[in-house]
Design a protein around this motif. Structure first.
Motif, PDB file in Angstrom:
ATOM      1  N   LEU A  26     -26.986  -1.109  -1.327  1.00  0.00           N
ATOM      2  CA  LEU A  26     -26.068  -1.442  -2.353  1.00  0.00           C
ATOM      3  C   LEU A  26     -25.056  -1.220  -2.916  1.00  0.00           C
ATOM      4  O   LEU A  26     -24.402  -1.236  -3.087  1.00  0.00           O
ATOM      5  N   THR A  27     -24.217  -1.565  -1.100  1.00  0.00           N
ATOM      6  CA  THR A  27     -22.651  -1.033  -0.978  1.00  0.00           C
ATOM      7  C   THR A  27     -22.724  -2.113  -1.215  1.00  0.00           C
ATOM      8  O   THR A  27     -20.794  -2.665  -1.958  1.00  0.00           O
ATOM      9  N   HIS A  28     -22.502  -3.637  -1.496  1.00  0.00           N
ATOM     10  CA  HIS A  28     -22.466  -5.253  -1.862  1.00  0.00           C
ATOM     11  C   HIS A  28     -21.682  -4.441  -3.757  1.00  0.00           C
ATOM     12  O   HIS A  28     -21.346  -5.129  -4.389  1.00  0.00           O
ATOM     13  N   ARG A  29     -22.584  -3.563  -4.717  1.00  0.00           N
ATOM     14  CA  ARG A  29     -22.487  -3.432  -5.904  1.00  0.00           C
ATOM     15  C   ARG A  29     -21.771  -2.588  -6.401  1.00  0.00           C
ATOM     16  O   ARG A  29     -20.853  -2.245  -6.954  1.00  0.00           O
ATOM     17  N   GLY A  30     -21.134  -1.275  -5.424  1.00  0.00           N
ATOM     18  CA  GLY A  30     -20.438  -0.502  -5.496  1.00  0.00           C
ATOM     19  C   GLY A  30     -19.312  -0.046  -3.953  1.00  0.00           C
ATOM     20  O   GLY A  30     -19.694   0.545  -3.240  1.00  0.00           O
ATOM     21  N   PRO A  31     -18.770  -0.832  -3.509  1.00  0.00           N
ATOM     22  CA  PRO A  31     -17.729  -0.749  -2.325  1.00  0.00           C
ATOM     23  C   PRO A  31     -16.594   0.448  -2.259  1.00  0.00           C
ATOM     24  O   PRO A  31     -16.115   0.191  -2.011  1.00  0.00           O
ATOM     25  N   ASP A  32     -16.670   0.785  -3.501  1.00  0.00           N
ATOM     26  CA  ASP A  32     -15.328   1.456  -3.995  1.00  0.00           C
ATOM     27  C   ASP A  32     -15.555   3.007  -3.822  1.00  0.00           C
ATOM     28  O   ASP A  32     -14.932   4.210  -4.406  1.00  0.00           O
ATOM     29  N   GLY A  33     -16.899   3.308  -3.494  1.00  0.00           N
ATOM     30  CA  GLY A  33     -17.156   4.296  -3.076  1.00  0.00           C
ATOM     31  C   GLY A  33     -18.952   4.726  -3.744  1.00  0.00           C
ATOM     32  O   GLY A  33     -19.560   4.283  -3.653  1.00  0.00           O
ATOM     33  N   PHE A  34     -19.278   6.411  -2.724  1.00  0.00           N
ATOM     34  CA  PHE A  34     -20.691   6.447  -3.032  1.00  0.00           C
ATOM     35  C   PHE A  34     -20.531   8.001  -3.219  1.00  0.00           C
ATOM     36  O   PHE A  34     -20.269   8.917  -2.915  1.00  0.00           O
ATOM     37  N   GLY A  35     -22.071   8.450  -3.849  1.00  0.00           N
ATOM     38  CA  GLY A  35     -21.966   9.731  -4.305  1.00  0.00           C
ATOM     39  C   GLY A  35     -23.836   9.881  -4.227  1.00  0.00           C
ATOM     40  O   GLY A  35     -24.879   8.522  -4.609  1.00  0.00           O
ATOM     41  N   ILE A  36     -24.703  11.151  -4.001  1.00  0.00           N
ATOM     42  CA  ILE A  36     -25.720  11.526  -3.364  1.00  0.00           C
ATOM     43  C   ILE A  36     -26.265  12.798  -4.342  1.00  0.00           C
ATOM     44  O   ILE A  36     -25.193  13.979  -4.480  1.00  0.00           O
ATOM     45  N   TYR A  37     -26.681  12.778  -5.337  1.00  0.00           N
ATOM     46  CA  TYR A  37     -27.295  14.238  -6.068  1.00  0.00           C
ATOM     47  C   TYR A  37     -29.065  14.639  -6.069  1.00  0.00           C
ATOM     48  O   TYR A  37     -29.651  13.984  -5.854  1.00  0.00           O
ATOM     49  N   LYS A  38     -28.612  16.116  -4.962  1.00  0.00           N
ATOM     50  CA  LYS A  38     -30.158  16.058  -4.828  1.00  0.00           C
ATOM     51  C   LYS A  38     -30.134  17.821  -5.013  1.00  0.00           C
ATOM     52  O   LYS A  38     -29.630  18.199  -4.899  1.00  0.00           O
ATOM     53  N   ASN A  39     -31.756  17.733  -5.932  1.00  0.00           N
ATOM     54  CA  ASN A  39     -31.925  19.231  -6.105  1.00  0.00           C
ATOM     55  C   ASN A  39     -33.764  18.900  -5.408  1.00  0.00           C
ATOM     56  O   ASN A  39     -34.247  18.011  -4.616  1.00  0.00           O
ATOM     57  N   ASP A  40     -34.967  20.071  -5.789  1.00  0.00           N
ATOM     58  CA  ASP A  40     -36.041  20.028  -5.119  1.00  0.00           C
ATOM     59  C   ASP A  40     -37.046  18.944  -5.974  1.00  0.00           C
ATOM     60  O   ASP A  40     -37.688  18.555  -5.149  1.00  0.00           O
ATOM     61  N   HIS A  41     -36.268  18.491  -7.177  1.00  0.00           N
ATOM     62  CA  HIS A  41     -37.738  17.580  -6.980  1.00  0.00           C
ATOM     63  C   HIS A  41     -37.077  15.955  -7.481  1.00  0.00           C
ATOM     64  O   HIS A  41     -37.660  14.736  -7.438  1.00  0.00           O
ATOM     65  N   VAL A  42     -35.181  16.015  -7.553  1.00  0.00           N
ATOM     66  CA  VAL A  42     -34.752  14.338  -7.876  1.00  0.00           C
ATOM     67  C   VAL A  42     -33.911  15.008  -7.191  1.00  0.00           C
ATOM     68  O   VAL A  42     -32.944  15.494  -6.572  1.00  0.00           O
ATOM     69  N   GLN A  43     -33.709  13.210  -6.161  1.00  0.00           N
ATOM     70  CA  GLN A  43     -32.281  12.872  -5.946  1.00  0.00           C
ATOM     71  C   GLN A  43     -31.945  11.477  -6.455  1.00  0.00           C
ATOM     72  O   GLN A  43     -33.019  10.301  -6.815  1.00  0.00           O
ATOM     73  N   LEU A  44     -30.968  11.685  -6.532  1.00  0.00           N
ATOM     74  CA  LEU A  44     -30.106  10.297  -7.122  1.00  0.00           C
ATOM     75  C   LEU A  44     -28.961   9.864  -6.696  1.00  0.00           C
ATOM     76  O   LEU A  44     -28.204  10.318  -6.044  1.00  0.00           O
ATOM     77  N   GLY A  45     -28.679   8.263  -6.147  1.00  0.00           N
ATOM     78  CA  GLY A  45     -28.020   7.867  -5.328  1.00  0.00           C
ATOM     79  C   GLY A  45     -26.669   6.725  -6.550  1.00  0.00           C
ATOM     80  O   GLY A  45     -27.385   6.506  -7.334  1.00  0.00           O
ATOM     81  N   HIS A  46     -25.507   7.359  -5.575  1.00  0.00           N
ATOM     82  CA  HIS A  46     -24.834   5.904  -6.631  1.00  0.00           C
ATOM     83  C   HIS A  46     -23.516   4.820  -5.448  1.00  0.00           C
ATOM     84  O   HIS A  46     -23.552   5.550  -5.126  1.00  0.00           O
ATOM     85  N   THR A  47     -23.560   3.936  -5.830  1.00  0.00           N
ATOM     86  CA  THR A  47     -21.931   3.438  -5.793  1.00  0.00           C
ATOM     87  C   THR A  47     -21.628   2.635  -6.431  1.00  0.00           C
ATOM     88  O   THR A  47     -22.032   1.534  -7.201  1.00  0.00           O
ATOM     89  N   ARG A  48     -20.291   3.073  -5.933  1.00  0.00           N
ATOM     90  CA  ARG A  48     -19.147   2.516  -6.776  1.00  0.00           C
ATOM     91  C   ARG A  48     -18.126   1.192  -7.098  1.00  0.00           C
ATOM     92  O   ARG A  48     -18.016   1.048  -6.357  1.00  0.00           O
ATOM     93  N   LEU A  49     -18.276   0.855  -8.131  1.00  0.00           N
ATOM     94  CA  LEU A  49     -17.599  -0.338  -8.198  1.00  0.00           C
ATOM     95  C   LEU A  49     -16.448  -0.197  -9.480  1.00  0.00           C
ATOM     96  O   LEU A  49     -17.046  -0.334 -10.911  1.00  0.00           O
ATOM     97  N   ALA A  50     -15.503   0.551  -8.715  1.00  0.00           N
ATOM     98  CA  ALA A  50     -14.363   1.066 -10.366  1.00  0.00           C
ATOM     99  C   ALA A  50     -13.311   0.505 -11.286  1.00  0.00           C
ATOM    100  O   ALA A  50     -12.926  -0.527 -10.503  1.00  0.00           O
ATOM    101  N   ILE A  51     -14.026   0.367 -12.231  1.00  0.00           N
ATOM    102  CA  ILE A  51     -13.768  -0.643 -13.167  1.00  0.00           C
ATOM    103  C   ILE A  51     -13.188   0.387 -14.157  1.00  0.00           C
ATOM    104  O   ILE A  51     -11.680  -0.306 -14.926  1.00  0.00           O
ATOM    105  N   ILE A  52     -13.641   1.219 -15.082  1.00  0.00           N
ATOM    106  CA  ILE A  52     -13.241   1.768 -16.258  1.00  0.00           C
ATOM    107  C   ILE A  52     -12.765   3.233 -15.451  1.00  0.00           C
ATOM    108  O   ILE A  52     -13.355   3.885 -14.750  1.00  0.00           O
ATOM    109  N   ASP A  53     -11.629   4.070 -15.631  1.00  0.00           N
ATOM    110  CA  ASP A  53     -11.504   5.066 -14.592  1.00  0.00           C
ATOM    111  C   ASP A  53     -11.470   5.293 -12.972  1.00  0.00           C
ATOM    112  O   ASP A  53     -12.501   5.622 -13.300  1.00  0.00           O
ATOM    113  N   LEU A  54     -10.141   4.909 -12.926  1.00  0.00           N
ATOM    114  CA  LEU A  54     -10.778   4.401 -11.281  1.00  0.00           C
ATOM    115  C   LEU A  54     -10.485   5.664 -10.545  1.00  0.00           C
ATOM    116  O   LEU A  54     -10.286   5.811  -9.439  1.00  0.00           O
ATOM    117  N   SER A  55      -9.898   7.318 -10.907  1.00  0.00           N
ATOM    118  CA  SER A  55     -10.038   8.030 -11.054  1.00  0.00           C
ATOM    119  C   SER A  55     -11.419   9.051  -9.521  1.00  0.00           C
ATOM    120  O   SER A  55     -12.233   8.283 -10.422  1.00  0.00           O
TER     121      SER A  55
END
Length: 647
Positions: A26-55
């Motif tokens: 999914l890098t093409h959808r979000g070339p400006d950064g990525f992140g992963i959240y994990k705990n015992d039951h859930v894993q969430l991932g994200h690739t960022r295209l920065a449009i609002i609040d670029l910080s």
């Protein structure tokens, strides 16, 4: 604008870790950064295209201050400033300038109904770590995608099939009933996908998943057919014009909110023209406009018209020329980009515009998608509404027509009705005769897609090439997506708009626009699909029906003084392309893959008919050429998206 992905498991430790490699799809959808959240039951991932609040304050997955709620989100909430102010008045505080944080706080305050407050495009997942629940939602018109799969222990979702399929334990089989739908529609109507067990969360739906309600089903929260509007609804022509202009300008103003440069995809038509005019009027500097054309400037090349309009508005114009060989050579890449098989011949043109925008540093692109769907831009759709109203309750007419139908006449009438060179009166008569003699559409349904030559021709074409596996597919299978039930005469126009929204618009026009723009890291925004504008127009339409007034009658009238008269009087053409040359070139270059294809091995296509498909069908009429192209595209899609992502 971003890519999202996630895995939820009911039992601790029963899911493979989500990795940066999984997000790379999914890098093409979000070339400006990525992140992963994990705990015992859930894993969430994200690739960022920065449009609002670029910080970095806008990075995702984002957690609430108490870590109870975690969100991964794709889209833009255009009214985030207004929602933020409302939430602050209720005592809420914010640590970023992003719309993502507004989304998270709104969910905390208003619960699942907060989606009704959102004005924008979105697909998101919010995990509640206290209740162990996952809430997914998709915007009203399906501008942002969301696919999911589950078994008894795992739930997996992603923005695209390319990211979801590699996370599955085994390669899913093709769903033969959906293959049949695709060969009629040229796209895969949601909530279906071609892969068994994989679904799309439908537009305007939410899904609340809990460990106790693991089999929860999507719930609709908005419906174009039954919208509500609390504003004033004029019935006079002047009032209608003013209301439409007001709604359009408000929608454009909302979609101009961005912390990066905004450009526009411009043709020579009304839809992109009015977006350009209203956007430039409210933009602080000359906007970049991008238009496409073809070698030799054939009659459907609109670069001259687009350039003239852009120059009159003070825009900076960029032209892109598309030779046939460019489309043919790029075809495998384009199929992978589209993620699902979408056989729209205009796909390459739609891709080339955001590609050019990206090369000029433009990350947000306004488009005119949606104008045709809201304002009766397709003649066959308006005719369908009028024909269905004429036939409403007339059982004798239905019986006589079905009893007197002649097969060869049934094949010819839709083509006459759609052929631009045929006089209007003859086209209208052909449409009416075709509707009366239609024996394919179930009697419980409104007549709709049988008015499209490619859809109706597929019945005869598929019977000649289908393999043994397809023999069990029901005759009325293609009509499942339009089975919305009976309607009274006055309800028919809104029901026809709903069928268009729920099929062609979301699964072809909108899906194609999202995939091609996001493939190059550009966010496409669609002002015509602002739900406030849609609700306004549907309320006007309910009070004063307009489907019999002519193509885009209301829109043309409302834009007098906004666009030049030559633009308003110009016939619709849209993203027209040298379709026959493009499709024939693809079949000629890539058709050989059909000989050793999954379509043959799975019994979808009769192996003995492959040569006929590749050599004879392309030389017949356009529906036959198009059908052969759809088959080659389907096989190419399977290789590019399913096989290449699951080794």
């Amino acid at each position: 604008m971003c890519g999202i992905i996630g895995k939820i498991n009911r039992v601790v430790g029963q899911s493979k870790p989500l990795t940066e490699g999984d997000l790379s799809q999914l890098t093409h959808r979000g070339p400006d950064g990525f992140g992963i959240y994990k705990n015992d039951h859930v894993q969430l991932g994200h690739t960022r295209l920065a449009i609002i609040d670029l910080s970095d304050a806008g990075r995702q997955p984002m957690s609430s201050p108490d870590d109870r709620y975690i969100v991964t989100y794709n889209g833009e909430i255009y009214n985030f400033l207004e929602l933020r102010a409302e939430l602050e008045s209720m005592g809420e505080t914010f640590s970023s300038a992003s719309d993502t944080e507004v989304l998270l706080v709104a969910y905390k305050v208003w619960g699942v109904d907060f989606v009704k407050h959102l004005r924008g495009m979105f697909a998101f997942a919010i995990w509640d770590d206290e209740s162990k629940s996952l809430f997914l939602a998709r915007d009203r018109c399906g501008e942002k995608p969301l696919f999911y799969w589950r078994d008894g222990e795992h739930f997996i979702f992603a923005s695209e099939l390319k990211a979801l399929v590699p996370l599955l334990d085994k390669r899913p089989k093709l769903d033969l009933t959906v293959v049949d739908m695709y060969l009629h529609y040229q796209f895969v109507p949601e909530p279906y996908t071609l892969l068994d067990g994989v679904s799309k969360l439908p537009a305007a739906h939410t899904l609340m998943l809990t460990f106790d309600n693991w089999d929860a089903q999507p719930v609709r929260y908005w419906d174009v057919e039954h919208t509500s509007y609390d504003g004033f609804v004029p019935k006079d022509a002047k009032g209608i014009d003013e209301s439409i202009r007001e709604g359009l300008e408000d929608a454009v103003l909302m979609t101009l909110r961005s912390d990066v440069p905004v450009g526009i995809a411009l043709s020579g038509g009304i839809d992109s023209g009015v977006i350009a005019a209203l956007a430039q009027k409210n933009y602080p500097e000359p906007m970049h406009a991008f238009c496409i054309g073809y070698p030799g400037r054939p009659v459907y090349d609109e670069r001259d018209q687009a350039r003239a309009l852009a120059k009159s508005l003070g825009m900076i114009v960029h032209e892109v020329e598309l030779p046939v060989e460019n489309f043919v050579n790029f075809f495998p890449d384009l199929v992978r980009i589209m993620d699902e098989p979408i056989a729209d011949p205009a796909a390459f043109g739609h891709y080339s515009v955001p590609q050019a925008a990206s090369e000029h540093g433009i990350k947000v692109l306004l488009t005119g998608i949606g104008g045709d769907e809201i304002f009766w831009g397709y003649d066959w759709v308006a005719r369908a509404a009028m024909i269905d109203q004429f036939m409403a309750g007339n059982t004798l007419l239905h019986t006589v027509g079905r009893g007197g139908a002649i097969p060869i006449v049934q094949r010819l009438l839709p083509r006459i009705a759609e052929h631009n060179s045929v006089p209007n009166i003859a086209r209208r008569l052909a449409s009416w005769l075709d509707a009366i003699s239609d024996t394919r559409t179930p009697q419980t349904q409104l007549r709709f897609y049988m008015a499209v030559s490619g859809f109706s021709a597929a019945f005869d074409l598929k019977s000649g090439i289908y393999g043994e596996a397809m023999r069990s597919v029901l005759t009325d299978n293609p009509f499942i997506p339009t089975d919305i039930g009976a309607r009274t005469k006055s309800e028919i126009p809104a029901a026809v708009i709903r069928m268009l929204f729920d099929t062609w618009m979301v699964s072809n026009a909108v899906a194609l626009g999202d995939r091609v723009s996001m493939s190059v890291g550009v966010e496409a925004r669609l002002p015509f699909l602002d739900f406030r504008l849609i609700e306004r127009v549907m309320a006007l339409r309910k009070a004063t029906p307009d489907h019999g007034l002519g193509q885009k009658s209301w829109l043309r009238s409302a834009l007098k003084g906004v666009l030049p008269e030559e633009v308003l009087s110009r016939p619709k053409s849209g993203f027209t392309s040298p379709g026959r040359e493009w499709l024939s070139g693809v079949i000629s270059k890539y058709g050989e893959i059909m000989h050793d294809s999954v379509l043959v091995s799975e019994g979808i296509v009769d192996k003995a008919k492959v040569n006929y498909i590749l050599t004879h069908m392309p030389k017949q009429n356009f529906p036959s050429l198009f059908f052969a192209y759809k088959l080659v595209l389907l096989e190419m899609w399977y290789r590019q998206v399913v096989l290449d992502t699951v080794k």
